[in-house]
Design an enzyme around this catalytic site. Structure first.
Site, short mmCIF file in Angstrom:
data_model
loop_
_atom_site.label_atom_id
_atom_site.label_comp_id
_atom_site.label_asym_id
_atom_site.label_seq_id
_atom_site.Cartn_x
_atom_site.Cartn_y
_atom_site.Cartn_z
N ASP A 151 41.09 48.49 45.09
CA ASP A 151 41.87 50.04 44.97
C ASP A 151 43.19 49.92 44.36
O ASP A 151 43.55 49.08 43.70
CB ASP A 151 42.32 50.00 46.67
CG ASP A 151 42.08 51.37 47.38
OD1 ASP A 151 42.25 52.34 46.66
OD2 ASP A 151 41.35 51.55 48.59
N TRP A 221 41.55 56.14 41.33
CA TRP A 221 41.63 57.35 42.05
C TRP A 221 41.62 58.44 40.81
O TRP A 221 42.18 59.47 41.07
CB TRP A 221 42.76 57.72 42.85
CG TRP A 221 43.12 56.51 43.92
CD1 TRP A 221 42.11 55.68 44.29
CD2 TRP A 221 44.34 56.22 44.29
NE1 TRP A 221 42.72 54.97 45.22
CE2 TRP A 221 44.01 55.02 45.36
CE3 TRP A 221 45.64 56.72 44.18
CZ2 TRP A 221 45.03 54.67 45.87
CZ3 TRP A 221 46.60 56.22 45.06
CH2 TRP A 221 46.47 55.21 45.98
N GLY A 222 41.25 58.19 39.71
CA GLY A 222 41.42 58.65 38.47
C GLY A 222 42.53 59.08 37.68
O GLY A 222 42.96 59.63 36.75
N ALA A 224 45.95 57.37 35.44
CA ALA A 224 46.03 57.12 34.08
C ALA A 224 45.05 57.02 33.21
O ALA A 224 44.65 56.23 32.44
CB ALA A 224 46.30 55.17 34.29
N ASP A 242 39.56 59.89 47.78
CA ASP A 242 38.51 59.72 48.73
C ASP A 242 37.91 61.10 49.14
O ASP A 242 38.50 62.00 49.22
CB ASP A 242 39.35 59.14 50.07
CG ASP A 242 39.31 57.63 50.23
OD1 ASP A 242 39.44 57.05 48.95
OD2 ASP A 242 39.73 57.14 51.19
#
Length: 432
Positions: A151, A221-222, A224, A242
C-alpha cells in the site's frame, strides 16, 4: 486498501520464472479473494480458512481463484519484535502464525497473500515496511507467503514526491484538461526517478533476494504516473484509490482505467481494485457490467465479498467461462480497449459517462462489449467497420451471458441493453 501488484523472484527476466508451458508467475492477472471490503480489520485465521473451504466447495478455486489474501490489521499494532525487528502476527487472530495459515492453504492447492505499506505505518496504523524491506521480505518468504499487496500509507515527509501528477487525484480533470494541480512535474519528467518509484523499488529488490517467489502487488493508487514505471517492478499496478460498491465508483474507475489499456500486457496489469460482486450497493445489471469490464480490462480479479452470501446468479457471474478465459488468455496478452466512447466524443474524460464500446482479441474470437451508462434501456449497435481487428463483413456472434449462438450477421449487430447493463459478444466464424 490501496495497492498495486508486482512479481518477485530471482531475476526480472521472465523466462527464469517459467513454471510450465512457457508460463510464469505474474504473466496473467491474479485471481483470488481479499477480506477488506467486508471484514475490514476484523480478520483472523478462522475467516481465512473458512473462506478457503468455500473457494473450494463453490468451485471458485477450480475456476482460477487461488489466492487467499490478508489485508491490513494482521499484526500486533504496538510495534516490532525487539530482537529480530520482525512484524509480529496478532497471536489472538492467528494462533498458528502466518506460516501455519500458509501451510494449510498450500495443502489445499491455494496460495496466501499478505499486506504491508511502503511507509512507516499501514493505512490502519500498524507497522509497515519502509526502512525494513529486507527484514520483512525475508520474514514473508520464510512464512511461505506467495503474494504481497503493498500500500501507499504512512509516507513520511522526507519520502514525499517533489512533483505532483495529474493522476494523483480523482477530480482534477475538466474538459480533458488537468486543472488545479499544484507543483506539476516539468514536461518529460521521468517518474521512475520519483520517491514513490524508489520506495516501491526497494521492496522489489528485497523480495528478489529471497529464495521464495512472491507476487508483488503495487498499490500507489495511480500516483507518480505508476503506469510508466511499473513494468519490471510489478505484475500489476493499482491505478486508483479504493473502490466502493456503488455505480458512481465503478464508472469513476472505469473512466480512469480506460486511458491505460496500452500499458497492459503479459506480466503487467492495471489493477482496478477488488470486485464488488456480492456486496450491497450495486444492482445485478451493474454487477454484470462491473465484472465484465474488470475481466476485459485484464484487471486482477480479486473477490471482495463474503462468499457465503453469494447468490447462484452472482456465483455464475464470477465463474463465467468466457470472461475468465479472456482475462486468463495465455496467447493474447493485451486487454480489451475502447473503440468508441458513445455518449461523449471519443477520448473524452468523463467519470459519469465513460467509454461504452470495447473490443479485444482472444483465442475464442473478438470480444465486443456494449455498455449502457444511461438510466433507461438503449439500443446499442456494434458496427463491424468500427471495430479494430475485424477483417470480414460477416460474423457469427455468441452471447457471453447465455452461451447461445445468436446467428450470422452482416455489417452490424444491434441489441437492446438494459440500464447500467452490458452486452458482451464474441465475434467468430459463421456456423454452417
Amino acid at each position: 486498501m490501496f495497492c498495486v501488484w508486482l512479481l518477485v523472484a530471482f531475476s526480472l527476466s521472465w523466462p527464469s520464472l517459467a513454471l510450465n508451458s512457457g508460463d510464469y508467475m505474474g504473466k496473467l492477472p491474479a485471481m483470488g479473494w481479499n477480506p477488506w471490503n467486508t471484514y475490514g480489520c476484523n480478520i483472523s485465521e478462522e475467516i481465512l480458512l473458512s473462506t478457503a473451504e468455500q473457494l473450494i466447495n463453490l468451485g471458485l478455486l477450480e475456476a482460477g481463484y487461488n489466492y487467499v489474501n490478508i489485508d491490513d490489521c494482521w499484526s500486533v499494532k504496538s510495534g516490532r519484535d525487539n530482537v529480530t525487528q520482525q512484524i509480529i502476527p496478532d497471536p489472538a487472530s492467528f494462533p498458528n502464525g502466518i506460516s501455519g495459515v500458509a501451510s494449510t492453504l498450500h495443502s489445499q492447492g491455494l496460495k496466501l497473500g499478505i499486506y504491508s505499506s511502503a511507509g512507516t505505518t499501514t493505512c490502519a496504523g500498524y507497522p509497515a515496511s519502509l526502512g525494513y524491506e529486507d527484514i520483512d521480505a525475508a520474514t514473508f518468504a520464510s512464512w511461505g507467503v506467495d503474494y504481497l499487496k503493498y500500500d501507499n500509507c504512512g509516507v513520511p515527509s522526507n519520502w514525499t514526491d517533489q512533483y505532483n501528477s495529474c493522476t494523483d487525484r480523482w477530480t482534477n480533470m475538466q474538459n480533458d484538461t488537468c486543472i488545479g494541480l499544484t507543483n506539476p512535474a516539468p514536461p518529460g519528467y521521468d517518474w521512475s526517478k520519483s520517491l514513490t518509484a524508489v520506495r516501491y523499488g526497494r521492496m522489489k529488490d528485497a523480495l528478489q533476494r529471497q529464495n521464495h517467489s512472491i507476487l508483488y502487488a503495487l498499490c500507489p493508487w495511480g500516483f507518480a504516473e505508476v503506469q510508466t514505471w511499473a513494468t519490471g517492478v510489478g505484475a500489476s499496478f493499482r491505478m486508483s484509490k479504493d473502490i466502493k460498491a456503488s455505480w458512481d465508483y465503478v464508472l469513476l474507475i472505469l473512466n480512469e482505467n480506460s486511458f491505460l489499456m496500452n500499458y497492459n500486457d503479459f506480466g503487467i496489469h492495471s489493477d482496478a481494485d477488488m470486485l464488488e460482486v456480492g456486496n450491497n450497493g450495486l444492482t445485478f445489471p451493474e454487477q454484470r457490467s462491473h465484472f465484465a469490464l474488470w475481466a476485459l480490462m485484464k484487471s486482477p480479479l480479486i473477490i471482495g465479498s463474503k462468499l457465503s452470501n453469494l447468490s447462484a446468479d452472482q456465483l455464475s457471474l464470477l465463474t463465467n467461462p468466457y470472461l475468465l478465459a479472456f482475462n486468463q488468455d495465455p496467447v493474447y496478452g493485451k486487454s480489451a480497449a475502447p473503440f468508441k466512447w458513445g455518449t461523449n466524443p471519443d477520448w473524452s474524460y468523463n467519470a459519469s459517462f465513460p467509454a461504452e464500446y470495447w473490443a479485444g482479441e482472444s483465442q475464442q474470437g473478438m470480444f465486443v462489449a456494449l455498455l449502457n451508462t444511461a438510466s433507461t434501456a438503449k439500443n446499442k449497435t456494434a458496427l463491424f467497420s468500427e471495430i479494430p481487428g475485424l477483417q470480414q463483413h460477416r460474423y457469427g456472434i455468441i452471447d457471453v451471458w447465455t452461451g447461445h449462438y445468436l446467428g450470422c450477421f452482416l455489417h452490424d449487430y444491434t441489441t437492446s441493453v438494459e440500464p447500467h447493463d452490458i452486452a458482451v459478444l464474441i465475434f467468430t466464424n459463421c456456423q454452417k
